[in-house]
Design an enzyme around this catalytic site. Sequence first.
Site, PDB file in Angstrom:
ATOM      1  N   ASP A 179       0.850  -1.203   0.000  1.00 49.24           N
ATOM      2  CA  ASP A 179       0.000   0.000   0.000  1.00 49.24           C
ATOM      3  C   ASP A 179       0.884   1.251   0.000  1.00 49.24           C
ATOM      4  O   ASP A 179       1.061   1.915   1.021  1.00 49.24           O
ATOM      5  CB  ASP A 179      -0.925  -0.033   1.219  1.00 49.24           C
ATOM      6  N   HIS A 232      33.811 -18.489  22.593  1.00 49.39           N
ATOM      7  CA  HIS A 232      35.236 -18.144  22.525  1.00 49.39           C
ATOM      8  C   HIS A 232      35.381 -16.631  22.628  1.00 49.39           C
ATOM      9  O   HIS A 232      34.658 -15.882  21.964  1.00 49.39           O
ATOM     10  CB  HIS A 232      35.818 -18.626  21.192  1.00 49.39           C
ATOM     11  N   ASN A 233      36.301 -16.169  23.478  1.00 47.65           N
ATOM     12  CA  ASN A 233      36.498 -14.728  23.668  1.00 47.65           C
ATOM     13  C   ASN A 233      35.143 -14.018  23.773  1.00 47.65           C
ATOM     14  O   ASN A 233      34.824 -13.114  22.990  1.00 47.65           O
ATOM     15  CB  ASN A 233      37.340 -14.142  22.530  1.00 47.65           C
ATOM     16  N   GLU A 258      41.650 -17.137  31.193  1.00 54.42           N
ATOM     17  CA  GLU A 258      43.025 -17.054  30.711  1.00 54.42           C
ATOM     18  C   GLU A 258      43.726 -16.096  31.650  1.00 54.42           C
ATOM     19  O   GLU A 258      43.455 -14.888  31.645  1.00 54.42           O
ATOM     20  CB  GLU A 258      43.069 -16.535  29.278  1.00 54.42           C
ATOM     21  N   LYS A 267      43.897 -22.956  35.778  1.00 52.76           N
ATOM     22  CA  LYS A 267      45.004 -23.714  36.364  1.00 52.76           C
ATOM     23  C   LYS A 267      45.175 -23.339  37.832  1.00 52.76           C
ATOM     24  O   LYS A 267      45.035 -22.179  38.210  1.00 52.76           O
ATOM     25  CB  LYS A 267      46.284 -23.452  35.584  1.00 52.76           C
ATOM     26  N   ASP A 317      39.441 -13.284  29.444  1.00 58.39           N
ATOM     27  CA  ASP A 317      40.857 -13.076  29.136  1.00 58.39           C
ATOM     28  C   ASP A 317      41.353 -11.950  30.039  1.00 58.39           C
ATOM     29  O   ASP A 317      41.134 -10.777  29.772  1.00 58.39           O
ATOM     30  CB  ASP A 317      40.981 -12.683  27.661  1.00 58.39           C
ATOM     31  N   GLU A 374      34.384 -17.225  28.331  1.00 57.36           N
ATOM     32  CA  GLU A 374      35.819 -17.005  28.467  1.00 57.36           C
ATOM     33  C   GLU A 374      36.099 -15.617  29.024  1.00 57.36           C
ATOM     34  O   GLU A 374      35.468 -14.630  28.606  1.00 57.36           O
ATOM     35  CB  GLU A 374      36.512 -17.174  27.114  1.00 57.36           C
ATOM     36  N   HIS A 407      41.443  -8.691  24.559  1.00 52.62           N
ATOM     37  CA  HIS A 407      42.297  -9.626  23.829  1.00 52.62           C
ATOM     38  C   HIS A 407      43.709  -9.060  23.860  1.00 52.62           C
ATOM     39  O   HIS A 407      44.023  -8.121  23.118  1.00 52.62           O
ATOM     40  CB  HIS A 407      41.800  -9.803  22.394  1.00 52.62           C
TER      41      HIS A 407
END
Length: 898
Positions: A270, A434-435, A514, A564, A466, A464, A479
Amino acid sequence: MEDNEDSDKKETGPTGLDWEAQIITSHSPGDKSGTQSGEENLPMENNKSNKSASPDKIVTDVSNSKLDNNWIAEPSSECGKKDMESGGPIAPFTIQPRFANFLETTGIKVLVRNISMEDVVQKIHEGSALWKVRGINKWFQRHYKVDIDNMSLVGESKKWWSPGMSSIPLVDIAEVREGWKTDIFNKVSSHSDKIKEKGAATDEPLLEENKCFSVIHGPGGRETLDLVASSEEERDAWVTGLSHLIQSVKSLYEEKQYDVWLREQFNEADKDNNGSLNFDECCTLLKQLNIKMDKSNAKKLFNQANTNKQKRDGDQVLEVGEFVAFYHALLKMPEVERVYKENASEKTQLMSAAQLCTFLQKYQGLTDMDEAKAGDIILKYEASNLKDQGYMTQDGFYHMLQSDMFNVYNFDHESHIHQDMTQPLSHYYISSSHNTYLTGHQLAGESSVEGYVSALKRGCRLLELDLWDGDDGEPIIYHGHTLTTKITLADVLKDGIKPYAFEASPYPVILSIENHLSLEQQRVMVKLMQDILGDMLATDPVPDDIAAVPSPESLKNKVIVRGKKPKGTEIEDDDEDDDDDQDKIDYIDSDDGAAQSKRDFFNLSFYRSFKSLKRKNSSTKKRRKSLPQKPHKPLATELTQVINVCEGKKFISFQDAFETYKCVNTPSIGETKAYGLFENSPDDFVKFTERHVTKIYPHGTRADSSNLKPYPFWSVGCQIVALNMQTEDKGNFYNDALFRSNGNCGYVLKPDILLKKEPYSPSELSNRYSKTVRVTILSGQHLPNSAKKGDIVDPYVQVKVRGHPLDKQKQRTKVVKNNGFNPVWNETLELNIKVPQVSLIYFSLRDDSSYARDPVLGLSGIPFNSLSTGYRYVRFRDLAGKNLAPSALFVHVSISDN
């Protein structure tokens, strides 16, 4: 079936009927009325002389009339129950067109579902001046309002290249947040606090949290519109009113999806916005609906629907009711009609509860169906009053097949957590990112809390972090050694993880860290996690003699830290690249997108420039191995307070892992190394992942945030295949397909063959588990347009299998020329699958074109174990996960032992 352009026959409609014989008539706007003419109805000429007759078509003998999927059967005032009950002739009832009120899917009366909200919605409909915040010293006062008719949030735009109004559709808004809970507000509020402390003068309005709110929108909910109201009362009105409208709009799309779609088609056609369509606008509509028809046939349809002969600006037009008639003349579902007729009463053309029960048992595989349950289904999907007598019309049958209950993707699997959740974590695939903090490019993209919020909302369970030392003594996330922006760990925990961790799923969230932090900031990290997450944080130490990791059920509503733990004075980066990862090509096949070897040269060069310092030192590696090694920074002993059931450990080889790993040890393996293990040691891979949660992460050269294909690693039991969830690609498409199979809770139980519960060797296949899947592609409806081609689509369907490498295959249909509205194929494709337990079956709808790659119109992926048999509808999504309804395929699926 011949293509239309190759046929010398008179042009026919979608069902093969003469276009002139399919037209229906309707009446004034808003009338739920009309008459229908088809191959079994009275010819059109018999109705031409009686335009003043009753608009409703009274049917007294159903066996000689056609109740198709475009009409709702309503008993007329003459209808009595006794004819039904006595088994005599069916009493008369009225045929009414579906979608007659399709325009009534907007407006305040429709969207305001709580009377107490009327004043609030009216206020934001009128709008107000708000401060739009884009960053520090970037404040703009703009007028915002909610456009109820177009269901969008509209804002004033003063951009010189785009003046006027900008809008955000309400259906695209993920949520409305109060206060400072976005990256921009976190930065600006921090800046404002510093100004307050200094007592400096500023022209900016005072940033008070109780006046701030944010509109979260866009793909994946990663875009934010940050606003400041003049008062807390005004802020509350916007937050409450917008939230109510957003929920109403999304409910409307679910309840009246088809009507909303039809209204959008009508409004788009229309062009002059006068509430009717002239002939040229109807031709535009045909193109929108993916129908190719010459103008003479289109004109015949237009004239036959144009019963009121109204004119606008000198042109004959179709009013709303006539438009419904025009639309119904096009809408035919011959395969659905055939299935209905084969299973309904031949005499009455109605389906009883007993007949429906037989159909559902025989064709749909619902072996537990009985007549009482079939009666309940009739009550749910039949729109006419015939449901009170236990009968279903073809319209009700069509509605039933269109429901979620009959999707090709098992609806129970998709909508409920149906698997055993009490087995060890290592027995489950885990949806992983990831990231997570990145919203774009790996080397120069934005880091954002919204990355975590978006991932959690879509059911992701592994995130994740970092972590690097921040300048002010608190850890930051970005990053490392790239140009990506930085966010604080505190903001991520406070605004992302704590409020959204368990919104989509109650099962544990894993924070994979990380750790690049100094000893001091490691302690700060632990304290922030403890203070902000509190009881959500899993802190119970694991016993030394633990034999298996805990289950998702035992860790409900808990946040697990994966990293870790201190083992003396050494530290290892969690996800450091393998030396041989630098220049290896990707293993994406041609159906999954461009291989990395063909990727834009800029991305690879950009990546290498950031790695150049490491590469310069490569010549000294051998010499360094013979020298005493400088110890890494030590790990803080406080990490033992938060790391327990997922303890990181470097992977050397399967043999080493079998000898040294505890059940809680979890390695991270790079994409290239993992693929080598997959090719050379698949049996060891299966054995290892039975007991150990294993993470596979993307190759470092994926600077553009592309994804690896996850299914090879799933086929050997890898639980965590970390994906860049901000990227709309096949990797995420496969991921979404798999994790929908257990209520989208982020955990999917691995098949028994990967848990040593059934004999299996991926390197030595037999026919023990082989299956044959036959998919008959019957027809399609309302297929999407091709953005690349810009013309009527020529659709065809591919059906593919992904999983074990030997099961990779593809079958396809022929092309249907110039029909994306309701193409018919009626072709059977056969797939022989050796390892169905790890297989994904996916449908790819494509447009035949002269391009090197035919454009993809829609995708649908289903794990084999969630594939439903019988007559089913395949619902399409795009790579962004957006539902493309009402686009669908009507198919029949059967599975047999091979």
